[in-house]
Every structure is written in structure tokens, then in C-alpha cells.
Design a protein around this motif. Structure first.
Motif, PDB file in Angstrom:
ATOM      1  N   ILE A  13       0.955  -1.045   0.146  1.00 56.86           N
ATOM      2  CA  ILE A  13      -0.295  -0.469  -0.224  1.00 56.86           C
ATOM      3  C   ILE A  13       0.655   1.306   0.235  1.00 56.86           C
ATOM      4  O   ILE A  13       1.367   1.456   1.165  1.00 56.86           O
ATOM      5  N   ILE A  14       0.753   1.595  -1.246  1.00 54.49           N
ATOM      6  CA  ILE A  14       1.854   2.698  -1.474  1.00 54.49           C
ATOM      7  C   ILE A  14       1.018   4.083  -1.648  1.00 54.49           C
ATOM      8  O   ILE A  14      -0.150   4.218  -2.116  1.00 54.49           O
ATOM      9  N   HIS A  15       1.589   5.062  -0.292  1.00 49.53           N
ATOM     10  CA  HIS A  15       0.864   6.256  -0.618  1.00 49.53           C
ATOM     11  C   HIS A  15       1.449   7.045  -1.468  1.00 49.53           C
ATOM     12  O   HIS A  15       0.806   7.746  -1.907  1.00 49.53           O
ATOM     13  N   LEU A  16       2.974   7.932  -1.363  1.00 54.67           N
ATOM     14  CA  LEU A  16       3.681   8.577  -2.556  1.00 54.67           C
ATOM     15  C   LEU A  16       4.445   7.847  -2.790  1.00 54.67           C
ATOM     16  O   LEU A  16       5.769   7.637  -2.201  1.00 54.67           O
ATOM     17  N   GLU A  17       4.936   8.095  -4.426  1.00 52.66           N
ATOM     18  CA  GLU A  17       6.701   7.396  -4.690  1.00 52.66           C
ATOM     19  C   GLU A  17       6.537   9.003  -5.688  1.00 52.66           C
ATOM     20  O   GLU A  17       5.907   9.549  -6.455  1.00 52.66           O
ATOM     21  N   ASP A  18       8.091   8.865  -5.528  1.00 48.52           N
ATOM     22  CA  ASP A  18       8.771   9.778  -6.593  1.00 48.52           C
ATOM     23  C   ASP A  18      10.102   8.995  -7.161  1.00 48.52           C
ATOM     24  O   ASP A  18      10.143   7.586  -6.499  1.00 48.52           O
ATOM     25  N   ASP A  19      11.110   9.744  -7.602  1.00 46.02           N
ATOM     26  CA  ASP A  19      12.100   9.154  -7.478  1.00 46.02           C
ATOM     27  C   ASP A  19      13.637   9.157  -6.332  1.00 46.02           C
ATOM     28  O   ASP A  19      14.221   8.500  -7.085  1.00 46.02           O
ATOM     29  N   ASN A  29       1.716  -3.824  12.520  1.00 50.05           N
ATOM     30  CA  ASN A  29       1.191  -2.598  12.568  1.00 50.05           C
ATOM     31  C   ASN A  29       1.547  -2.295  14.561  1.00 50.05           C
ATOM     32  O   ASN A  29       1.783  -1.376  14.668  1.00 50.05           O
ATOM     33  N   LYS A  30       2.137  -2.990  14.662  1.00 51.71           N
ATOM     34  CA  LYS A  30       2.564  -3.166  16.339  1.00 51.71           C
ATOM     35  C   LYS A  30       1.205  -2.648  17.079  1.00 51.71           C
ATOM     36  O   LYS A  30       1.528  -2.675  18.189  1.00 51.71           O
ATOM     37  N   GLY A  31       0.330  -3.232  17.031  1.00 51.57           N
ATOM     38  CA  GLY A  31      -0.782  -2.563  16.928  1.00 51.57           C
ATOM     39  C   GLY A  31      -1.389  -0.984  16.891  1.00 51.57           C
ATOM     40  O   GLY A  31      -2.421  -0.813  17.457  1.00 51.57           O
ATOM     41  N   HIS A  32      -0.739  -0.212  16.327  1.00 48.65           N
ATOM     42  CA  HIS A  32      -0.985   0.981  15.699  1.00 48.65           C
ATOM     43  C   HIS A  32      -1.757   0.855  14.884  1.00 48.65           C
ATOM     44  O   HIS A  32      -2.304  -0.023  14.009  1.00 48.65           O
ATOM     45  N   ASN A  33      -3.208   2.016  14.955  1.00 46.62           N
ATOM     46  CA  ASN A  33      -3.831   2.148  14.180  1.00 46.62           C
ATOM     47  C   ASN A  33      -3.152   2.513  12.334  1.00 46.62           C
ATOM     48  O   ASN A  33      -4.106   1.847  11.986  1.00 46.62           O
ATOM     49  N   ASN A  34      -2.239   3.089  12.896  1.00 50.45           N
ATOM     50  CA  ASN A  34      -1.123   3.492  10.989  1.00 50.45           C
ATOM     51  C   ASN A  34      -0.124   3.182  11.291  1.00 50.45           C
ATOM     52  O   ASN A  34       0.386   4.148  12.723  1.00 50.45           O
ATOM     53  N   ARG A  35      -0.160   3.040  10.513  1.00 51.42           N
ATOM     54  CA  ARG A  35       2.440   3.054  10.814  1.00 51.42           C
ATOM     55  C   ARG A  35       2.931   2.709   9.624  1.00 51.42           C
ATOM     56  O   ARG A  35       2.291   1.861   8.497  1.00 51.42           O
ATOM     57  N   SER A  65      -1.861  13.688   6.265  1.00 52.32           N
ATOM     58  CA  SER A  65      -3.142  13.135   5.885  1.00 52.32           C
ATOM     59  C   SER A  65      -3.636  11.879   7.047  1.00 52.32           C
ATOM     60  O   SER A  65      -5.230  12.293   6.295  1.00 52.32           O
ATOM     61  N   LEU A  66      -2.681  11.382   6.561  1.00 50.36           N
ATOM     62  CA  LEU A  66      -3.808  10.076   7.505  1.00 50.36           C
ATOM     63  C   LEU A  66      -3.647   9.997   9.117  1.00 50.36           C
ATOM     64  O   LEU A  66      -4.779   9.382   9.665  1.00 50.36           O
ATOM     65  N   TYR A  67      -3.154  10.839   9.892  1.00 51.71           N
ATOM     66  CA  TYR A  67      -3.374  10.662  11.496  1.00 51.71           C
ATOM     67  C   TYR A  67      -4.078  11.947  11.853  1.00 51.71           C
ATOM     68  O   TYR A  67      -4.696  12.943  11.599  1.00 51.71           O
TER      69      TYR A  67
END
Length: 110
Positions: A13-19, A29-35, A65-67
Motif C-alpha cells: 500500500i503505497i501513499h507516495l512515490e517519486d524518484d 502495525n504493532k497494534g497501531h491504527n496507522n504505521r 493526511s493520515l493521522y
């Protein structure tokens, strides 16, 4: 052994990619909602400070943008892939609290 950070799968699941870097979901995720993490596209631990700063700013951009609230950016002190530069961003809800306290981190405020 091939480096899993150099050989990211299409299923990631990629959120951003550039060169220069990729910001994507972590496998554990080690129990986190987002990692999420930012991975430098160069296979090395020694990046220039300009390159590191660029990658950090991309991670913070996606993190904001996620948290919903504050989040932290952690070093890769406990990385399972120690020979490829990357950083982790996460919320505060995981079970790895002790590990976070032993890892250099910075808090990012909204």
C-alpha cells in the motif's frame, strides 16, 4: 538475500512515490491504527542530510493526511532491515510503547 526494501511488491500500500523515496504502509502495525514508513530508493544507510530531510518531509506530508492528531517519527533503531535507510511514522495506540521510548523519535503536531 534480496533487500525487501529495494524490491517492494506491487501488493504494497503505497501513499507516495517519486524518484527519491517511497512512503508506504508497514508490514507489521504493532497494534497501531496507522504505521507508515519512508524508504530511500538508494540501498544505503548513509544518505546526505539533504536527501534525509527530503524523505522526512515526504513522510510528514503523508502522515498529516493520515493521522487525526499528533504522531511520531521514529528512527530505525529496531529495524528488521538494518542496511537500508528508512524512518517510521506512527500513532500512539500500539503495544510497542517500551520500544518507542527506547528509540529516538520526534513528535509531529498537526
Amino acid at each position: 538475500m534480496k533487500c525487501p526494501l529495494c524490491n517492494l511488491k506491487e501488493s504494497e500500500i503505497i501513499h507516495l512515490e517519486d524518484d527519491k523515496c517511497v512512503v508506504l504502509e508497514t508490514k507489521d502495525n504493532k497494534g497501531h491504527n496507522n504505521r507508515i514508513m519512508v524508504v530511500a530508493k538508494e540501498h544505503t544507510k548513509t544518505l546526505t542530510s539533504t536527501y534525509k530531510h527530503y524523505c522526512l518531509m515526504r513522510l510528514i506530508e503523508v502522515g498529516k493526511s493520515l493521522y487525526k492528531d499528533n504522531f511520531i517519527v521514529c528512527s530505525d533503531k529496531y529495524s528488521r532491515i538494518p542496511d537500508h535507510w528508512h524512518l517510521i511514522a506512527t500513532d500512539f495506540d500500539g503495544w510497542d510503547f517500551e520500544q518507542i521510548l527506547e528509540t529516538p523519535f520526534m513528535v509531529v503536531n498537526e
